[in-house]
Every structure is written in C-alpha cells, then in structure tokens.
Design a protein around this motif. Structure first.
Motif, mmCIF file in Angstrom:
data_model
loop_
_atom_site.group_PDB
_atom_site.id
_atom_site.type_symbol
_atom_site.label_atom_id
_atom_site.label_comp_id
_atom_site.label_asym_id
_atom_site.label_seq_id
_atom_site.Cartn_x
_atom_site.Cartn_y
_atom_site.Cartn_z
ATOM 1 N N LEU A 262 13.077 2.573 9.849
ATOM 2 C CA LEU A 262 13.561 2.117 8.545
ATOM 3 C C LEU A 262 14.241 1.437 8.341
ATOM 4 O O LEU A 262 14.096 0.680 7.254
ATOM 5 N N ALA A 263 15.498 1.489 9.298
ATOM 6 C CA ALA A 263 16.308 0.493 9.255
ATOM 7 C C ALA A 263 15.966 -1.573 9.508
ATOM 8 O O ALA A 263 16.853 -1.711 8.764
ATOM 9 N N LYS A 264 14.626 -1.333 10.169
ATOM 10 C CA LYS A 264 14.742 -2.476 10.146
ATOM 11 C C LYS A 264 13.565 -3.032 9.118
ATOM 12 O O LYS A 264 13.271 -4.180 8.848
ATOM 13 N N THR A 265 13.289 -1.931 8.119
ATOM 14 C CA THR A 265 11.575 -1.521 7.443
ATOM 15 C C THR A 265 12.342 -2.760 5.699
ATOM 16 O O THR A 265 13.101 -1.964 5.391
ATOM 17 N N ASP A 266 11.106 -3.595 5.853
ATOM 18 C CA ASP A 266 11.356 -4.551 4.430
ATOM 19 C C ASP A 266 10.510 -3.937 3.763
ATOM 20 O O ASP A 266 10.641 -3.437 2.232
ATOM 21 N N ILE A 267 8.885 -3.374 3.748
ATOM 22 C CA ILE A 267 8.172 -2.743 3.238
ATOM 23 C C ILE A 267 7.678 -1.138 3.945
ATOM 24 O O ILE A 267 7.462 -2.035 5.159
ATOM 25 N N ALA A 268 7.582 -0.709 3.569
ATOM 26 C CA ALA A 268 7.291 0.346 3.674
ATOM 27 C C ALA A 268 5.247 0.831 3.823
ATOM 28 O O ALA A 268 5.241 0.622 2.108
ATOM 29 N N ILE A 269 4.591 1.582 4.514
ATOM 30 C CA ILE A 269 3.314 1.469 4.203
ATOM 31 C C ILE A 269 3.628 3.058 5.141
ATOM 32 O O ILE A 269 4.151 3.745 5.796
ATOM 33 N N ILE A 270 3.171 4.928 4.006
ATOM 34 C CA ILE A 270 2.865 5.731 4.138
ATOM 35 C C ILE A 270 1.453 6.360 4.389
ATOM 36 O O ILE A 270 1.465 5.976 3.683
ATOM 37 N N ALA A 271 0.941 6.304 5.670
ATOM 38 C CA ALA A 271 0.051 6.893 5.984
ATOM 39 C C ALA A 271 -0.130 7.735 5.668
ATOM 40 O O ALA A 271 0.028 8.952 6.556
ATOM 41 N N VAL A 272 -1.644 8.308 5.062
ATOM 42 C CA VAL A 272 -2.018 9.249 4.314
ATOM 43 C C VAL A 272 -3.256 9.731 4.838
ATOM 44 O O VAL A 272 -4.289 9.004 4.685
ATOM 45 N N ASP A 273 -3.591 11.417 5.852
ATOM 46 C CA ASP A 273 -4.788 11.160 5.711
ATOM 47 C C ASP A 273 -5.560 11.956 4.453
ATOM 48 O O ASP A 273 -5.282 12.704 3.986
ATOM 49 N N SER A 274 -6.581 11.032 4.281
ATOM 50 C CA SER A 274 -6.677 11.769 2.412
ATOM 51 C C SER A 274 -7.474 13.763 3.053
ATOM 52 O O SER A 274 -7.272 13.589 1.262
ATOM 53 N N SER A 275 -7.580 13.605 3.653
ATOM 54 C CA SER A 275 -7.938 15.148 3.727
ATOM 55 C C SER A 275 -7.153 15.886 3.580
ATOM 56 O O SER A 275 -6.819 17.513 2.634
ATOM 57 N N SER A 276 -5.899 15.932 4.260
ATOM 58 C CA SER A 276 -4.897 16.576 4.153
ATOM 59 C C SER A 276 -3.921 16.276 2.610
ATOM 60 O O SER A 276 -3.368 16.957 2.297
ATOM 61 N N GLY A 277 -3.401 15.457 2.442
ATOM 62 C CA GLY A 277 -3.067 14.811 1.138
ATOM 63 C C GLY A 277 -1.856 14.484 1.581
ATOM 64 O O GLY A 277 -1.046 15.118 2.777
ATOM 65 N N ILE A 278 -1.246 14.642 0.596
ATOM 66 C CA ILE A 278 1.049 14.395 0.062
ATOM 67 C C ILE A 278 1.180 16.086 0.755
ATOM 68 O O ILE A 278 1.385 17.118 -0.037
#
Ligand SMILES: Nc1nc2c(ncn2[C@@H]2O[C@H](COP(=O)(O)OP(=O)(O)OP(=O)(O)O)[C@@H](O)[C@H]2O)c(=O)[nH]1
Ligand SMILES: [Mg+2]
Length: 396
Positions: free
Chosen positions: A89-105
């Motif tokens: 995260l320290a290197k990250t300018d934009i984060a993608i949060i990958a979520v499995d659609s069947s499990s959700g958040i």
C-alpha cells in the motif's frame, strides 16, 4: 534494471491489486496487461509474493501493476504474506480491491478499505467473476468484471485512468532557470560511474533543462575551468555531483549560483526544508544515540557503501561522537518503529515521490528528525550553505 528508454519506475503510477485468495487478483493483472505473466490457479494462496509489472496501460500511460498475496490466508506463512501485501500500500497510487462476486464484501475487504481510506489512496472495488454470479454495482467506483471472459476489462482501464492522481507540478530545475539560459552540469567520471552512460538523476536534470528551453552544458570537473572560460555568456546555474562540490565551488565564481544533483533531488522527491532541519540533529548528537540508516532499495547499486561505511565514518569524525546504528532496506522501513535520534535515508532514486513523501511524513509524525544522504553529506562537508543559496525559500 532501469532501461534507458523506459519511464523510470519511480515516475510511474503504481496500481496495487488487493483482496482475498482466489478472488482473481492475478487473473485481473493478466487481463489488464493481456498477457499471462502471473500464475493463476484454483488453489488458494497461489501468489506468495508481491509481483510488480511495469507496462503501458492505455489510456493512462506508463504504470506499474502490483499483484499481491491474498489477505485471508490464516496459515503461519500466510500472516507474513498478508504483511507483505499491506506493505505494498505504501507504493500504491491507485488500489484495486478484487472481490469474488459470489462472496461479496466481507470483513477482509472492510478492513482493507479502512486502511486504504486512512491513507487517502483512491480505489476501485472490482467484483470479479461476474460470469459466474451476476452482481449489481451501485457505487461510483465499483465495477463488475470477468477476468476470464474479458468482460468490462476495457471499462476498468478507463475507470483506473479517471482515478490517476493529478500530476503534481513537480519541479526539478524549471523554477530556477529561464529559456535560453546556460546551465553547466559537472559530472565526474570515476570508477563509481556506470559504464557507458549517465545515471538517472543526471539524465532527468538534462531533460528538465531541455524541457524549459534552456541549454545544458555537461563537463567533467577536470574540464570545468576550461568550460567556463569558453562560454560567452555567464551560466545561470551550475549543478555538480556532490562528490566534487568543494573543488567545483572553488572554480565557480560566487556570483554564479551553485547546487548539487542531490539537493535538487531532495527537493524534487521530498521536502527539502524538513531534511535540512533534520540535519541539525547532528549538532546535539551524543555517544550511544541511536541512528537509523534506511536504503530504499534492497540492493545498493549506485549507493555503494555510502550508508554503511562512508556516512557513519564522516559523522563520527565531524561530531566526535559514537552513535549506534540500525540499518533497514526496502520495505523494512515501514515496519521499523524504533526510537531514534535521527533517521538518515538514501536519496530514494528508486522510490516514487509518494513513497518518499510518506516516509518523511511518517517520520516527522513520530517526532524524529529525518535527513537524506545528500543533505547530510552536504552538511558534514560544509557545503550545505552554498548549495542551498539558489533556493530562496529554504532556511538553514
Ligand atoms: N469463472 C471465472 N473464474 C475466474 C475469474 N477470474 C479468476 N478465475 C479463477 O479463479 C481462480 C483463482 O484465480 P487467481 O487469479 O489465481 O486468484 P488470486 O486472487 O490471484 O488468488 P491467490 O493468488 O491465491 O491469492 C482460478 O481458478 C481462476 O481461473 C473470472 O472472472 N471468472
Ligand atoms: Mg494470485
């Protein structure tokens, strides 16, 4: 290894992909770059180390995409992996949060989002595997994709581009010069110089001078007197490698501003005033004080033994004190929470501006003075005053 024809890593926007195991993080990386570089499998915990891939991601441009290990791996090894992912995260300018659609958040994603928000990193929630489970996305920065079929991958790229941080007006030398000015750059060629090329800070400075319509004259320290004598106009500025600053300062008349590449980059990458203030900590150094020496890279390509040998030796010689040193490199910096009299950081040539600034800010938040190699060496060799003269807003 930085290729001369590529945008340096420190200048690229870093996109980090985070999420649970098997959410399809590696598949999303592969889909974005349209290549199978990351290993994908149905076994949880396939990715065991963060993997960075530099590429051109249209419509955004040059980026680094980071694939990370899953955040729900509860094995003993998994805890280490989670730590490594969070470090990214320290290197990250934009984060993608990958979520499995069947499990959700779930809890993993909620904790991740909290951390991302606390760091003010823009993020996109990507509901992957939409081919398996239909999802309705509602939020602004949410999207349903299938890394498998490629559905909505182009839309995801467009969404990433809209989140790209505004390119902050970062100035290397542009504010110190005008078009038509002559800038003399002093580059000693000794055994430390890489074979057949100039190092990145020198290349970037020349490029910035050209971008500003000014004229870059490059010579070695041994040809400096001759170069100045042959110029028909007075140079606006002389920029030298700090190793030969003293010698150069004797040659360059006092009415010509003189600085070093290290000082220019300390200002460009971070916060020059904080680093200059940090250098003052050496005035009150006592025997046994703890000092942390931090390198951005895990391998010391261009820095040689500056941090491990040269700086401690000079520091002790000038102050007459014997401090105790800890050394960290790479991502270890973020984990270190020790109490220090002073943190001495490398120039950060391989770190992005965000990471360097984050490190400086985190250190000042702990009330620990921080200085970098360039500013400290300038201070220890007595050249700081002159090398800061071109910068009217910096006080010593
Ligand atoms: N149907 C379908 N399967 C997918 C999709 N994306 C990934 N998969 C499958 O999901 C499994 C996990 O994918 P990976 O990309 O390895 O997942 P990961 O998040 O990188 O997993 P770890 O590295 O273990 O944390 C693989 O079997 C993929 O083929 C998708 O969009 N649709
Ligand atoms: Mg993976």
């Amino acid at each position: 290894m930085t290729n001369l024809n590529q945008t340096p890593k420190g200048e690229r926007i870093h996109i980090g992909i985070f999420g649970r195991t098997n959410a399809g993080k590696s598949s999303i990386l592969n889909a974005l770059i349209n290549q199978n570089i990351a290993i994908v499998s149905e076994i949880k915990g396939t990715t065991t180390d963060p993997v960075s891939k530099a590429m051109e991601l249209l419509p955004l441009g040059p980026v680094v995409i980071i694939d990370t290990p899953g955040l729900d791996d509860n094995s003993e090894l998994g805890k280490d992996r989670i730590k490594k992912s969070y470090q990214m995260l320290a290197k990250t300018d934009i984060a993608i949060i990958a979520v499995d659609s069947s499990s959700g958040i779930g809890e993993t994603e909620t904790n991740l989002i909290d951390e991302i928000k606390s760091r003010s990193i823009p993020y996109i929630t990507v509901f992957n595997k939409c081919d398996l489970a239909p999802v309705s996305v509602s939020g602004k920065n949410e999207i349903a994709v299938s890394a498998l079929t490629g559905e909505n991958i182009t839309e995801l790229k467009n969404m990433i581009a809209t989140l790209a941080p505004e390119k902050e007006e970062r100035v290397l030398v542009g504010d110190l010069i005008d078009s038509g000015d002559i800038i003399v750059l002093v580059v000693p060629i000794d055994e430390a110089a890489p074979k057949g090329r100039l190092i990145l800070p020198q290349q970037q400075t020349i490029r910035d001078i050209l971008d500003n319509g000014a004229i870059a004259v490059v010579c070695k320290d041994t040809e400096l007197s001759d170069t100045l004598a042959k110029l028909s106009a007075k140079p606006r500025l002389v920029i030298t490698d700090s190793q030969v600053f003293k010698k150069v300062a004797e040659i360059v008349p006092c009415d010509i501003p003189l600085t070093s590449f290290s000082i220019l980059f300390a200002r460009y990458k971070g916060d020059l005033q904080t680093l200059v203030d940090g250098a003052k900590a050496i005035n009150s150094l006592e025997d046994g004080d703890r000092i942390l020496i931090a390198e951005g890279c895990t391998h010391h390509r261009q820095c040689g033994d500056i941090g491990s040998v040269k700086i401690p030796r000079m520091l002790e010689k000038i102050t007459g004190k014997k401090p105790v040193y800890d050394f960290v490199s790479g991502t270890e910096f973020a984990e270190n929470t020790g109490e220090y009299k002073l943190i001495i950081h490398c120039g950060g040539c391989m770190l992005s501006e965000r990471e360097m600034r984050t490190r400086i800010a985190a250190t000042t938040a702990r009330n620990i003075p921080i200085v970098n190699y360039g500013v400290l060496l300038a201070c220890l060799t007595g050249i700081l005053d002159r090398s800061l003269e071109p910068f009217s807003d910096i006080t010593i």
